[in-house]
Design an enzyme around this catalytic site. Structure first.
Site, short mmCIF file in Angstrom:
data_model
loop_
_atom_site.label_atom_id
_atom_site.label_comp_id
_atom_site.label_asym_id
_atom_site.label_seq_id
_atom_site.Cartn_x
_atom_site.Cartn_y
_atom_site.Cartn_z
N HIS A 30 -10.56 -4.44 -2.92
CA HIS A 30 -9.22 -3.86 -3.03
C HIS A 30 -8.77 -3.92 -4.49
CE1 HIS A 30 -8.40 -4.97 1.37
NE2 HIS A 30 -9.38 -5.80 1.06
N TYR A 31 -7.73 -3.16 -4.83
CA TYR A 31 -6.95 -3.51 -6.01
C TYR A 31 -5.62 -4.07 -5.53
CZ TYR A 31 -4.66 1.23 -6.01
OH TYR A 31 -3.98 2.39 -5.72
N THR A 32 -4.98 -4.87 -6.38
CA THR A 32 -3.73 -5.52 -5.95
C THR A 32 -2.59 -4.53 -5.82
OG1 THR A 32 -3.33 -6.12 -8.27
CG2 THR A 32 -4.33 -7.80 -6.84
N GLU A 95 -9.36 -9.14 -3.74
CA GLU A 95 -8.31 -8.38 -4.41
C GLU A 95 -8.59 -8.40 -5.91
OE1 GLU A 95 -5.71 -6.65 -3.41
OE2 GLU A 95 -5.50 -7.17 -1.28
N HIS A 137 -11.24 -0.55 0.25
CA HIS A 137 -10.19 -0.49 1.27
C HIS A 137 -9.98 0.94 1.75
CE1 HIS A 137 -5.99 -2.27 2.47
NE2 HIS A 137 -6.78 -2.07 3.50
N ASP A 147 -7.26 2.40 -2.62
CA ASP A 147 -7.90 1.41 -3.49
C ASP A 147 -9.34 1.08 -3.05
OD1 ASP A 147 -6.39 0.20 -1.25
OD2 ASP A 147 -7.03 -1.73 -2.06
#
Length: 230
Positions: A30-32, A95, A137, A147
């Site tokens: 994921h990215y945050t 993340e 994700h 993401d």
């Protein structure tokens, strides 16, 4: 690679009713998607937020450890891959600090990517995760998520032995491998078609996010299906 213990209360058993499960066979990146790393870390450790991940990776390569790998972190939400819907129960979630599309999406720093490769190598040594099940994700939730996005270096990770990257196959198989064939690789057949196509393109053809299926997409999918043995 610096590691910092930052436990999150947002976790539970992978098999809450004591039933046998599939074990960990997926890695979801994921990215945050928040303005700062601090804001993301606070949210992932906030019991009111009811979200978490096993790890957060900062832009300087620092790894924050939130949930033991033996436990279920709450990172994937409503999701699907290859018939499975409780993705949290069978996955490790990472993340990766990046503001995301809403707050100034940018390239992932080299130091961060190098640390991610090291972190993923360790995870893959501990768990039998097939290359075709190293996912974003957006792959497991194409209707909701973007993401880690089109700037994420999937090809570099694949060259490091993490995930798959397709060959550029010149294909006349557009009719034989249409967008419905994405389900053969694992994508949700119930997801909106344009969203599933865009998710596929974000991962495997980031230079062309059209949401429209074409012969190049068919060729890339054919390569992935062959590599994955699908």
């Amino acid at each position: 690679m610096r590691r910092v213990e930052m436990p999150s209360p947002n976790q539970d058993s992978r098999n809450p009713e004591g039933r046998g499960g599939a074990g960990v066979d997926m890695l979801v990146l994921h990215y945050t998607g928040m303005p700062t790393a601090r804001a993301a870390l606070e949210r992932l450790c906030d019991p009111a937020a009811k979200v978490s991940a096993h790890y957060t990776l900062d832009e300087d390569g620092t790894v924050y450890v939130h949930v033991p790998e033996a436990r279920r972190a709450w990172h994937a939400g409503v999701s699907y891959w290859a018939g499975a819907t409780d993705i949290n129960a069978r996955s490790i979630g990472i993340e990766i600090v990046n503001p995301g599309h809403a707050f100034g999406y940018r390239a992932f720093p080299l130091e961060q990517v190098a640390a991610l490769i090291t972190l993923c190598h360790g995870i893959l040594l501990r768990h039998p995760i097939p290359s075709a099940r190293v996912l974003g994700h957006s792959d497991v939730a194409p209707a909701r998520k973007e993401d880690p996005g089109e700037l994420f270096p999937w090809e570099r990770l694949a060259k490091a032995g993490i995930g798959l990257w397709p060959e550029a196959i010149a294909s006349d198989m557009e009719n034989d491998l249409g967008p419905d064939a994405l389900a053969r690789y694992g994508y949700d057949p119930q997801a909106p078609r344009d969203k599933a196509i865009t998710a596929f393109q974000r991962h495997f053809r980031p230079g062309g996010l059209t949401g429209v299926w074409d012969g190049e997409c068919a060729g890339l999918l054919a390569s992935l299906l062959q590599k994955a043995g699908c």
